[in-house]
Scaffold this motif. Structure first.
Motif, PDB file in Angstrom:
ATOM      1  N   ILE A  92       0.911  -1.175  -0.009  1.00 23.83           N
ATOM      2  CA  ILE A  92       0.017   0.129   0.225  1.00 23.83           C
ATOM      3  C   ILE A  92       0.874   1.218  -0.039  1.00 23.83           C
ATOM      4  N   PHE A  93       1.939   1.175   0.783  1.00 22.15           N
ATOM      5  CA  PHE A  93       2.924   2.358   0.864  1.00 22.15           C
ATOM      6  C   PHE A  93       3.344   2.483  -0.681  1.00 22.15           C
ATOM      7  N   SER A  94       3.819   1.451  -1.045  1.00 23.38           N
ATOM      8  CA  SER A  94       4.332   1.714  -2.590  1.00 23.38           C
ATOM      9  C   SER A  94       3.520   2.281  -3.614  1.00 23.38           C
ATOM     10  N   LEU A  95       2.197   1.554  -3.535  1.00 24.15           N
ATOM     11  CA  LEU A  95       1.178   2.051  -4.351  1.00 24.15           C
ATOM     12  C   LEU A  95       0.769   3.450  -4.026  1.00 24.15           C
ATOM     13  N   VAL A  96       0.726   4.226  -2.861  1.00 28.00           N
ATOM     14  CA  VAL A  96       0.546   5.354  -2.596  1.00 28.00           C
ATOM     15  C   VAL A  96       1.611   6.259  -3.347  1.00 28.00           C
ATOM     16  N   GLY A  97       2.956   5.700  -3.082  1.00 25.26           N
ATOM     17  CA  GLY A  97       4.081   6.642  -3.398  1.00 25.26           C
ATOM     18  C   GLY A  97       3.879   6.613  -5.164  1.00 25.26           C
ATOM     19  N   LEU A  98       3.482   5.479  -5.776  1.00 22.08           N
ATOM     20  CA  LEU A  98       3.369   5.467  -7.383  1.00 22.08           C
ATOM     21  C   LEU A  98       2.361   6.297  -7.511  1.00 22.08           C
ATOM     22  N   MET A  99       1.130   6.539  -7.023  1.00 22.27           N
ATOM     23  CA  MET A  99       0.163   7.312  -7.125  1.00 22.27           C
ATOM     24  C   MET A  99       0.743   8.984  -6.926  1.00 22.27           C
ATOM     25  N   THR A 100       1.400   9.105  -5.928  1.00 24.68           N
ATOM     26  CA  THR A 100       1.880  10.387  -5.775  1.00 24.68           C
ATOM     27  C   THR A 100       2.718  11.085  -7.011  1.00 24.68           C
ATOM     28  N   VAL A 101       3.563   9.983  -7.693  1.00 25.59           N
ATOM     29  CA  VAL A 101       4.353  10.297  -8.725  1.00 25.59           C
ATOM     30  C   VAL A 101       3.314  10.707  -9.832  1.00 25.59           C
ATOM     31  N   LEU A 102       2.030  10.013 -10.250  1.00 23.01           N
ATOM     32  CA  LEU A 102       1.225  10.180 -11.274  1.00 23.01           C
ATOM     33  C   LEU A 102       0.507  11.484 -10.955  1.00 23.01           C
ATOM     34  N   LEU A 103       0.050  11.583  -9.879  1.00 22.48           N
ATOM     35  CA  LEU A 103      -0.884  12.782  -9.615  1.00 22.48           C
ATOM     36  C   LEU A 103      -0.122  13.993  -9.744  1.00 22.48           C
ATOM     37  N   SER A 104       1.256  14.001  -8.806  1.00 22.38           N
ATOM     38  CA  SER A 104       2.066  15.140  -8.719  1.00 22.38           C
ATOM     39  C   SER A 104       2.445  15.646 -10.344  1.00 22.38           C
ATOM     40  N   THR A 105       2.703  14.699 -11.164  1.00 21.86           N
ATOM     41  CA  THR A 105       3.155  15.037 -12.569  1.00 21.86           C
ATOM     42  C   THR A 105       1.948  15.789 -13.115  1.00 21.86           C
ATOM     43  N   VAL A 160      -5.744  18.017   1.589  1.00 22.08           N
ATOM     44  CA  VAL A 160      -6.507  17.159   2.203  1.00 22.08           C
ATOM     45  C   VAL A 160      -6.473  15.673   1.618  1.00 22.08           C
ATOM     46  N   VAL A 161      -6.388  15.483   0.520  1.00 21.36           N
ATOM     47  CA  VAL A 161      -6.419  14.222  -0.121  1.00 21.36           C
ATOM     48  C   VAL A 161      -5.101  13.517   0.349  1.00 21.36           C
ATOM     49  N   PHE A 162      -3.909  14.178   0.196  1.00 25.73           N
ATOM     50  CA  PHE A 162      -2.739  13.213   0.654  1.00 25.73           C
ATOM     51  C   PHE A 162      -2.596  13.341   2.281  1.00 25.73           C
ATOM     52  N   SER A 163      -3.172  14.298   2.937  1.00 27.33           N
ATOM     53  CA  SER A 163      -2.949  14.276   4.378  1.00 27.33           C
ATOM     54  C   SER A 163      -3.918  12.995   5.019  1.00 27.33           C
ATOM     55  N   LEU A 164      -5.003  12.785   4.308  1.00 25.04           N
ATOM     56  CA  LEU A 164      -5.657  11.646   4.622  1.00 25.04           C
ATOM     57  C   LEU A 164      -5.049  10.234   4.332  1.00 25.04           C
ATOM     58  N   ALA A 165      -4.532  10.356   3.193  1.00 24.72           N
ATOM     59  CA  ALA A 165      -3.708   9.084   2.786  1.00 24.72           C
ATOM     60  C   ALA A 165      -2.571   8.891   3.823  1.00 24.72           C
ATOM     61  N   ILE A 166      -1.772   9.701   4.059  1.00 28.87           N
ATOM     62  CA  ILE A 166      -0.806   9.567   5.105  1.00 28.87           C
ATOM     63  C   ILE A 166      -1.196   9.257   6.414  1.00 28.87           C
ATOM     64  N   THR A 167      -2.319  10.030   6.707  1.00 27.80           N
ATOM     65  CA  THR A 167      -2.806   9.446   8.070  1.00 27.80           C
ATOM     66  C   THR A 167      -3.426   8.168   8.131  1.00 27.80           C
ATOM     67  N   LEU A 168      -3.911   7.413   7.055  1.00 30.70           N
ATOM     68  CA  LEU A 168      -4.398   6.173   7.014  1.00 30.70           C
ATOM     69  C   LEU A 168      -2.985   5.238   6.985  1.00 30.70           C
ATOM     70  N   LEU A 169      -2.000   5.612   6.141  1.00 24.45           N
ATOM     71  CA  LEU A 169      -0.925   4.658   6.198  1.00 24.45           C
ATOM     72  C   LEU A 169      -0.194   4.797   7.542  1.00 24.45           C
ATOM     73  N   GLY A 191      -1.973   2.539   9.694  1.00 26.98           N
ATOM     74  CA  GLY A 191      -1.423   1.287   9.352  1.00 26.98           C
ATOM     75  C   GLY A 191      -0.231   0.754   9.998  1.00 26.98           C
ATOM     76  N   VAL A 192       0.824   1.659   9.951  1.00 31.58           N
ATOM     77  CA  VAL A 192       2.012   1.264  10.699  1.00 31.58           C
ATOM     78  C   VAL A 192       1.932   1.148  12.015  1.00 31.58           C
ATOM     79  N   ILE A 193       1.243   2.076  12.986  1.00 27.74           N
ATOM     80  CA  ILE A 193       0.917   1.853  13.952  1.00 27.74           C
ATOM     81  C   ILE A 193       0.362   0.431  14.765  1.00 27.74           C
ATOM     82  N   TYR A 194      -0.705   0.323  13.856  1.00 30.02           N
ATOM     83  CA  TYR A 194      -1.515  -1.070  14.118  1.00 30.02           C
ATOM     84  C   TYR A 194      -0.430  -2.129  14.004  1.00 30.02           C
ATOM     85  N   PHE A 195       0.432  -2.295  12.775  1.00 30.49           N
ATOM     86  CA  PHE A 195       1.340  -3.199  12.446  1.00 30.49           C
ATOM     87  C   PHE A 195       2.219  -3.258  13.454  1.00 30.49           C
ATOM     88  N   VAL A 196       2.928  -2.034  13.829  1.00 27.50           N
ATOM     89  CA  VAL A 196       3.809  -2.434  14.954  1.00 27.50           C
ATOM     90  C   VAL A 196       3.406  -2.885  16.268  1.00 27.50           C
TER      91      VAL A 196
END
Length: 136
Positions: free
Chosen positions: A69-82, A105-114, A117-122
């Motif tokens: 999910i982190f990698s996919l959000v990173g790829l989406m960031t490349v596409l959307l920012s371009t 707002v969109v990226f703040s929500l995405a990073i908040t959810l990620l 997820g990290v906190i839950y995983f840890v």
């Protein structure tokens, strides 16, 4: 001063704020690229962390999903920012640029959810400090 030199000099003065706007747009784009690279790198790190789990702990099977999910959000960031860079560039050229908070707002929500997820995983991975860490 020649006529060509005078036109170039005055043209540069007339468009100096537009040049600054374009340079600021490029700096913003490059910041998004750094963010995208960091997100993808963090995704790879999360996936690779499973190799540091002690052998006695059964693999939960969720770390790779979070890393993906982190990698996919990173790829989406490349596409959307371009796409956003070129949209803003055209708006600056047309003198129709209006700032919007939608992407913030969109990226703040995405990073908040990620981050959640990290906190839950840890905190859901069992931790036993008496076991030694081994690489597979």
């Amino acid at each position: 001063m020649t006529n060509t030199a005078a036109n170039t000099h005055s043209k540069g003065r007339q468009n100096s704020s537009r040049v600054r706007d374009h340079l600021a747009n490029e700096r913003t784009y490059l910041a998004w690229m750094r963010t995208a690279i960091a997100l993808m790198g963090f995704g790879v790190v999360i996936v690779r962390l499973r190799y540091f789990q002690p052998p006695q702990i059964p693999h939960l099977g969720t770390g790779w999903k979070l890393g993906l999910i982190f990698s996919l959000v990173g790829l989406m960031t490349v596409l959307l920012s371009t796409w956003h860079y070129f949209t803003i560039r055209d708006a600056i050229d047309d003198d129709t640029y209006e700032p919007t908070g939608r992407w913030v707002v969109v990226f703040s929500l995405a990073i908040t959810l990620l981050g959640a997820g990290v906190i839950y995983f840890v905190f859901t991975v069992p931790f036993n400090p008496t076991n030694s860490f081994t690489l597979e």
